[in-house]
Design a protein around this motif. Sequence first.
Motif, PDB file in Angstrom:
ATOM      1  N   SER A 336     -21.337 -29.299  -1.026  1.00 53.87           N
ATOM      2  CA  SER A 336     -22.213 -30.466  -0.972  1.00 53.87           C
ATOM      3  C   SER A 336     -22.014 -31.211   0.350  1.00 53.87           C
ATOM      4  O   SER A 336     -21.012 -31.011   1.051  1.00 53.87           O
ATOM      5  N   GLU A 337     -22.972 -32.072   0.674  1.00 49.52           N
ATOM      6  CA  GLU A 337     -22.871 -32.848   1.922  1.00 49.52           C
ATOM      7  C   GLU A 337     -21.625 -33.719   1.924  1.00 49.52           C
ATOM      8  O   GLU A 337     -20.942 -33.844   2.952  1.00 49.52           O
ATOM      9  N   SER A 338     -21.331 -34.331   0.787  1.00 54.89           N
ATOM     10  CA  SER A 338     -20.167 -35.216   0.735  1.00 54.89           C
ATOM     11  C   SER A 338     -18.871 -34.451   0.980  1.00 54.89           C
ATOM     12  O   SER A 338     -17.981 -34.928   1.689  1.00 54.89           O
ATOM     13  N   ARG A 339     -18.779 -33.228   0.433  1.00 58.85           N
ATOM     14  CA  ARG A 339     -17.563 -32.438   0.647  1.00 58.85           C
ATOM     15  C   ARG A 339     -17.481 -31.959   2.090  1.00 58.85           C
ATOM     16  O   ARG A 339     -16.397 -31.914   2.675  1.00 58.85           O
ATOM     17  N   LYS A 461     -14.004 -28.112 -13.960  1.00 58.76           N
ATOM     18  CA  LYS A 461     -15.446 -28.157 -13.710  1.00 58.76           C
ATOM     19  C   LYS A 461     -15.820 -29.377 -12.888  1.00 58.76           C
ATOM     20  O   LYS A 461     -16.684 -29.319 -12.001  1.00 58.76           O
ATOM     21  N   SER A 462     -15.163 -30.495 -13.165  1.00 67.25           N
ATOM     22  CA  SER A 462     -15.418 -31.721 -12.407  1.00 67.25           C
ATOM     23  C   SER A 462     -15.000 -31.546 -10.953  1.00 67.25           C
ATOM     24  O   SER A 462     -15.685 -32.018 -10.032  1.00 67.25           O
ATOM     25  N   TYR A 463     -13.879 -30.849 -10.751  1.00 59.54           N
ATOM     26  CA  TYR A 463     -13.418 -30.608  -9.381  1.00 59.54           C
ATOM     27  C   TYR A 463     -14.410 -29.735  -8.624  1.00 59.54           C
ATOM     28  O   TYR A 463     -14.763 -30.021  -7.475  1.00 59.54           O
ATOM     29  N   LEU A 464     -14.886 -28.668  -9.256  1.00 53.25           N
ATOM     30  CA  LEU A 464     -15.872 -27.801  -8.613  1.00 53.25           C
ATOM     31  C   LEU A 464     -17.169 -28.556  -8.356  1.00 53.25           C
ATOM     32  O   LEU A 464     -17.830 -28.345  -7.326  1.00 53.25           O
ATOM     33  N   ASP A 465     -17.498 -29.460  -9.258  1.00 53.88           N
ATOM     34  CA  ASP A 465     -18.714 -30.257  -9.098  1.00 53.88           C
ATOM     35  C   ASP A 465     -18.628 -31.143  -7.866  1.00 53.88           C
ATOM     36  O   ASP A 465     -19.645 -31.443  -7.222  1.00 53.88           O
ATOM     37  N   SER A 466     -17.423 -31.553  -7.475  1.00 53.84           N
ATOM     38  CA  SER A 466     -17.269 -32.378  -6.275  1.00 53.84           C
ATOM     39  C   SER A 466     -17.629 -31.599  -5.018  1.00 53.84           C
ATOM     40  O   SER A 466     -17.915 -32.175  -3.974  1.00 53.84           O
ATOM     41  N   TYR A 467     -17.625 -30.264  -5.123  1.00 59.66           N
ATOM     42  CA  TYR A 467     -18.066 -29.407  -4.019  1.00 59.66           C
ATOM     43  C   TYR A 467     -19.551 -29.067  -4.135  1.00 59.66           C
ATOM     44  O   TYR A 467     -20.097 -28.374  -3.275  1.00 59.66           O
ATOM     45  N   GLY A 468     -20.169 -29.523  -5.215  1.00 60.10           N
ATOM     46  CA  GLY A 468     -21.567 -29.167  -5.446  1.00 60.10           C
ATOM     47  C   GLY A 468     -21.720 -27.784  -6.030  1.00 60.10           C
ATOM     48  O   GLY A 468     -22.776 -27.149  -5.917  1.00 60.10           O
ATOM     49  N   PRO A 470     -21.760 -25.604  -9.374  1.00 57.58           N
ATOM     50  CA  PRO A 470     -21.783 -25.598 -10.846  1.00 57.58           C
ATOM     51  C   PRO A 470     -20.968 -24.425 -11.374  1.00 57.58           C
ATOM     52  O   PRO A 470     -21.041 -23.311 -10.852  1.00 57.58           O
ATOM     53  N   ALA A 471     -20.187 -24.682 -12.388  1.00 59.59           N
ATOM     54  CA  ALA A 471     -19.383 -23.609 -12.994  1.00 59.59           C
ATOM     55  C   ALA A 471     -20.298 -22.712 -13.817  1.00 59.59           C
ATOM     56  O   ALA A 471     -21.080 -23.208 -14.621  1.00 59.59           O
ATOM     57  N   PRO A 472     -20.232 -21.406 -13.606  1.00 57.81           N
ATOM     58  CA  PRO A 472     -21.076 -20.484 -14.386  1.00 57.81           C
ATOM     59  C   PRO A 472     -20.814 -20.636 -15.877  1.00 57.81           C
ATOM     60  O   PRO A 472     -19.663 -20.786 -16.293  1.00 57.81           O
ATOM     61  N   GLN A 473     -21.884 -20.592 -16.654  1.00 55.33           N
ATOM     62  CA  GLN A 473     -21.738 -20.738 -18.100  1.00 55.33           C
ATOM     63  C   GLN A 473     -20.888 -19.600 -18.663  1.00 55.33           C
ATOM     64  O   GLN A 473     -21.042 -18.441 -18.289  1.00 55.33           O
ATOM     65  N   ASN A 478      -9.159 -19.142 -16.526  1.00 54.64           N
ATOM     66  CA  ASN A 478      -8.598 -18.468 -15.347  1.00 54.64           C
ATOM     67  C   ASN A 478      -9.637 -18.335 -14.229  1.00 54.64           C
ATOM     68  O   ASN A 478      -9.321 -18.457 -13.052  1.00 54.64           O
ATOM     69  N   GLU A 479     -10.883 -18.061 -14.611  1.00 56.55           N
ATOM     70  CA  GLU A 479     -11.947 -17.955 -13.607  1.00 56.55           C
ATOM     71  C   GLU A 479     -12.212 -19.308 -12.952  1.00 56.55           C
ATOM     72  O   GLU A 479     -12.439 -19.390 -11.739  1.00 56.55           O
ATOM     73  N   LEU A 480     -12.174 -20.368 -13.739  1.00 56.90           N
ATOM     74  CA  LEU A 480     -12.356 -21.717 -13.188  1.00 56.90           C
ATOM     75  C   LEU A 480     -11.215 -22.068 -12.245  1.00 56.90           C
ATOM     76  O   LEU A 480     -11.437 -22.642 -11.170  1.00 56.90           O
ATOM     77  N   ARG A 481      -9.985 -21.711 -12.635  1.00 59.58           N
ATOM     78  CA  ARG A 481      -8.826 -21.989 -11.778  1.00 59.58           C
ATOM     79  C   ARG A 481      -8.913 -21.209 -10.465  1.00 59.58           C
ATOM     80  O   ARG A 481      -8.596 -21.732  -9.400  1.00 59.58           O
ATOM     81  N   ALA A 482      -9.347 -19.936 -10.564  1.00 68.45           N
ATOM     82  CA  ALA A 482      -9.462 -19.115  -9.353  1.00 68.45           C
ATOM     83  C   ALA A 482     -10.482 -19.723  -8.391  1.00 68.45           C
ATOM     84  O   ALA A 482     -10.247 -19.794  -7.175  1.00 68.45           O
ATOM     85  N   ALA A 483     -11.614 -20.185  -8.927  1.00 76.73           N
ATOM     86  CA  ALA A 483     -12.646 -20.788  -8.088  1.00 76.73           C
ATOM     87  C   ALA A 483     -12.146 -22.088  -7.474  1.00 76.73           C
ATOM     88  O   ALA A 483     -12.365 -22.363  -6.283  1.00 76.73           O
TER      89      ALA A 483
END
Length: 543
Positions: A336-339, A461-468, A470-473, A478-483
């Motif tokens: 995202s622009e902010s990140r 998910k909130s952390y990934l959202d700060s980068y813009g 979206p976490a895949p459904q 473990n996949e979220l942590r890896a990302a």
Amino acid sequence: MRLLPTVLAAALATQGVLASSWFGKSAYNKWHETELERWLSDHDIPYPTPADRKDLEKLIEKNWDNYAVSPYHSWDTEKLQSYLKSKGIEAQKGTESATDSLISQVQSSWYETTDQAQEAWGSVKDWIFDTWTDSELKAFCDKHGIPVPQPRKRDTLLQTIRSNYETIARKMNGAISYPGDWLYETWSESDLKEWLDTHGIPAPQPTTRDRLVASVRRNSRLAYLKARDQTASASASAAQAYATLTDQIIDAWGESQLKDFADKNGIPVPQGTRLNELRALVRKHRADFLHDNIPKKATDAFGAATSSAGNEYARATDKASLAAQDAFNQAVSSWSESRLKNFLDARGVPVPQGSKSDELRALVRKNAHRAASGGNAWIYDDMTLENLRAYLVKHGDETAKKLAEKKDATRDELVSAAQSGYASASAAGGAQYASLTSYLAQATQAAKDNVFDTWSDSELKSYLDSYGIPAPQGSTTNELRAAARKHYTFFKYGTSTPSETILARISEPLKNTWNWVVEQFGLGAQVAQQKTKEAEEKMRADL
């Protein structure tokens, strides 16, 4: 009696194969009428309008060999002699001006056999893109909505286009076997002229876009064959050069001789390279080209990467640095622009007012080598909840301390309070700010190895959202942590420490380890599988 049907079936099958082979000899037999007309038009062969398919095929049959299979039959003596010279063949004495004799000599050294030519025209997608530039391939993908593989390597780009070729052609209502103008929609007239100029083909006069496209399409096979031959020749020449290049010669050569060798053999030499580094660079390229000691190099490099992931590996091969750069570029393309602004702010890089996303990404890539400073406001967004609470209790004001003691306080609330306190301390300076930055440095070092391990799915998910992002459904923890780790690593370190980016990459789910090893080192299956097994055991032991 039972044997007779079997024999007859075998005989019919054999006849079917022969018939199929016979009918398949001329690729145009399978073409649509519009493709037949286009081929005739491209080669300036007049045809009646209207004309039935049989008439069109007869016309092509008369001209097929001279244009598609053996184009040299229509060459003049000068062009025939030029071809023989390019192949290192001297025209037979007394035949310099005898066209028939020159044609015979060219035929004996032509790029491909008749069968190979027929087969090639049966699958145009396998070679027609090979003479395109990387930017032209990328534009084609963008035009037709094809996801571009990352890291964007030419081979994978070509493979992706070929696998999507027929789908795109049908979508464009275009022909597949002898492609229409849709294939060159992303090319400007200057692109078409440049392609012709690059391959030594004069632009048609008078020049129109239709005639330029026809000329490019008509000459694509010959340009491909010529380029392939030149590549093979250059490869053979390089092989000969490397084969005779001993360590003694490398040690005896001075800087100018080494640079001259590098220039002739396409070895990029970074500015400021010292003599010993230049020698090491030439040795490395020699080993890479001759596939010398690959298992040993891979063992050493992989061992370094899977254990300490230290600078030894970065020095061992520049492939890791390139992989890190490609992976970094891929990651920031989705930020995202902010990140993006945070990344630049964390490195003290001024952000021009009104910068657009693409401009910010370009600036981020330009400063990818910079690491974030030791203490900054964005260090909080990867702290554990426990560390955040402890930090606010120790360094926060009364409001922040009360917030830290609230059991239902969210991460965002705690991070916001920490950042606010940091801003105040930074403005005030002095001992309070020094104490704060010292604490942050210690907290960062302590949390580096297990960051995100205690985070919940919602926090990840909130952390990934700060980068813009979206976490895949359906993503697992473990996949979220890896990302999260991947983007954390790139944000913190950029590409300044390859060891960090490599560690992040091989710490992804273990199912990717095999692909990573093969991609980086090109090991044989047995060696790679063994190294993968060792790596997995090592990772499990470290967890």
